[in-house]
Design an enzyme around this catalytic site. Sequence first.
Site, mmCIF file in Angstrom:
data_model
loop_
_atom_site.group_PDB
_atom_site.id
_atom_site.type_symbol
_atom_site.label_atom_id
_atom_site.label_comp_id
_atom_site.label_asym_id
_atom_site.label_seq_id
_atom_site.Cartn_x
_atom_site.Cartn_y
_atom_site.Cartn_z
ATOM 1 N N ASN A 10 3.305 -2.430 -4.236
ATOM 2 C CA ASN A 10 3.363 -1.640 -5.444
ATOM 3 C C ASN A 10 3.017 -0.363 -5.329
ATOM 4 O OD1 ASN A 10 3.010 -0.993 -8.208
ATOM 5 N ND2 ASN A 10 1.180 -2.062 -8.449
ATOM 6 N N TRP A 11 4.026 0.587 -5.454
ATOM 7 C CA TRP A 11 4.091 1.873 -5.193
ATOM 8 C C TRP A 11 3.389 2.647 -6.259
ATOM 9 C CZ3 TRP A 11 9.007 3.884 -2.282
ATOM 10 C CH2 TRP A 11 8.880 3.459 -1.054
ATOM 11 N N LYS A 12 3.383 2.190 -7.430
ATOM 12 C CA LYS A 12 2.725 2.650 -8.434
ATOM 13 C C LYS A 12 3.415 4.027 -8.900
ATOM 14 C CE LYS A 12 -1.687 0.622 -7.829
ATOM 15 N NZ LYS A 12 -2.889 0.596 -8.263
ATOM 16 N N HIS A 98 0.800 -5.982 -15.102
ATOM 17 C CA HIS A 98 -0.134 -5.436 -14.241
ATOM 18 C C HIS A 98 -1.410 -4.914 -15.109
ATOM 19 C CE1 HIS A 98 -2.124 -2.403 -11.246
ATOM 20 N NE2 HIS A 98 -1.434 -3.391 -10.402
ATOM 21 N N GLU A 100 -2.893 -2.387 -14.856
ATOM 22 C CA GLU A 100 -2.967 -0.972 -15.459
ATOM 23 C C GLU A 100 -1.961 -0.853 -16.649
ATOM 24 O OE1 GLU A 100 -1.773 0.803 -11.735
ATOM 25 O OE2 GLU A 100 -3.668 0.242 -10.951
ATOM 26 N N GLU A 170 -5.309 -10.460 -9.499
ATOM 27 C CA GLU A 170 -5.498 -9.196 -9.178
ATOM 28 C C GLU A 170 -6.959 -8.948 -9.953
ATOM 29 O OE1 GLU A 170 -2.337 -6.620 -7.377
ATOM 30 O OE2 GLU A 170 -2.381 -6.321 -9.540
ATOM 31 N N GLY A 176 -7.498 -0.476 -6.319
ATOM 32 C CA GLY A 176 -7.529 0.922 -5.875
ATOM 33 C C GLY A 176 -9.051 1.581 -5.733
ATOM 34 N N SER A 215 -7.125 -3.992 -3.075
ATOM 35 C CA SER A 215 -7.564 -3.284 -1.903
ATOM 36 C C SER A 215 -7.356 -4.059 -0.612
ATOM 37 C CB SER A 215 -9.002 -3.192 -1.903
ATOM 38 O OG SER A 215 -9.228 -1.980 -3.066
ATOM 39 N N GLY A 236 -1.154 -2.075 -3.243
ATOM 40 C CA GLY A 236 -0.918 -0.984 -3.720
ATOM 41 C C GLY A 236 -1.232 0.400 -2.664
HETATM 42 C C1 PEP Z 1 -2.079 -2.980 -7.114
HETATM 43 O O1 PEP Z 1 -1.755 -1.886 -7.438
HETATM 44 O O2 PEP Z 1 -1.695 -4.074 -7.897
HETATM 45 C C2 PEP Z 1 -3.118 -3.035 -6.075
HETATM 46 C C3 PEP Z 1 -3.748 -3.970 -5.677
HETATM 47 O O3 PEP Z 1 -3.615 -1.988 -5.484
HETATM 48 P P1 PEP Z 1 -4.358 -1.319 -4.358
HETATM 49 O O4 PEP Z 1 -3.972 -2.233 -3.182
HETATM 50 O O5 PEP Z 1 -4.523 -0.288 -4.066
HETATM 51 O O6 PEP Z 1 -5.902 -2.039 -4.674
#
Ligand code: PEP
Length: 254
Positions: A10-12, A98, A100, A170, A176, A215, A236
């Site tokens: 997930n590049w966001k 997601h 976010e 998640e 993050g 993470s 991410g």
């Molecule tokens: C995500 O964006 O879904 C995610 C899990 O991010 P990260 O790996 O940076 O925690």
Amino acid sequence: MTIKPFIAANWKMHKLPSEASKWASECVEALDNNISDDVMIAICAPATHLLPLSDSFANSPVSLGAQDVSVHKQGAYTGEISTDMLVDAGVTYVIVGHSERRAYHNETDELVRSKVAATLEDKLVPILCVGETLEQREAGNAKDVTISQLRGGLKDITLAEASELVVAYEPVWAIGTGKTATAEDAQEMCGAIRAELKTLYPEIADSMHILYGGSMKAANAAELIAQPDINGGLVGSASLTVDSMVALVEAARS
Ligand code: PEP
């Protein structure tokens, strides 16, 4: 049942469209030629990056994903992107719900459910995200919240529609933050998700992909993915450089 591990990046809102193709060709170059025998890979990129990435990933083991989609087919919906547009751009997967988007765009379970349905209707594969906040975990409600999001997102989605669906657990407190859930905690939650999927879709639940996200990186991926109900990761930060993405994919393979 053995399920091929799936690493979905997930590049966001990172990278420029002009940087994406170079990243993609370096990544494809660095991946083992036979990787698709062992691991499924997708890059879920911002909408502006999808067309260039689609060209770069053609005939490669990497599939393309989007990070959101409209529930509307077409029309006066300024700023929205339809399932047809994603299909035409070469997209296979769509992240739906997601945390976010739930937090910053007020996405409810009802809206998430409509996005799951719209996605499946056009033969795109939703990656349905569910998971609790730290507050909810500390209050002892992690499972209730997560399973309720799962039920809400899948309300009235039939067995035939759900066959390709991917679920990502998640925990919001791990996204993050650098704080990964322990393998035991992540397994407990993914096991609860599998158990709920078994009540909803008994015929296919054992073969459905459940990903862990929060993470995940090369150093912890193998242990997480070794858990019986964790079949890969939604990643991410650790997906942003070619080196860490390739290391993650290799960790998922081991
Ligand atoms: C995500 O964006 O879904 C995610 C899990 O991010 P990260 O790996 O940076 O925690």
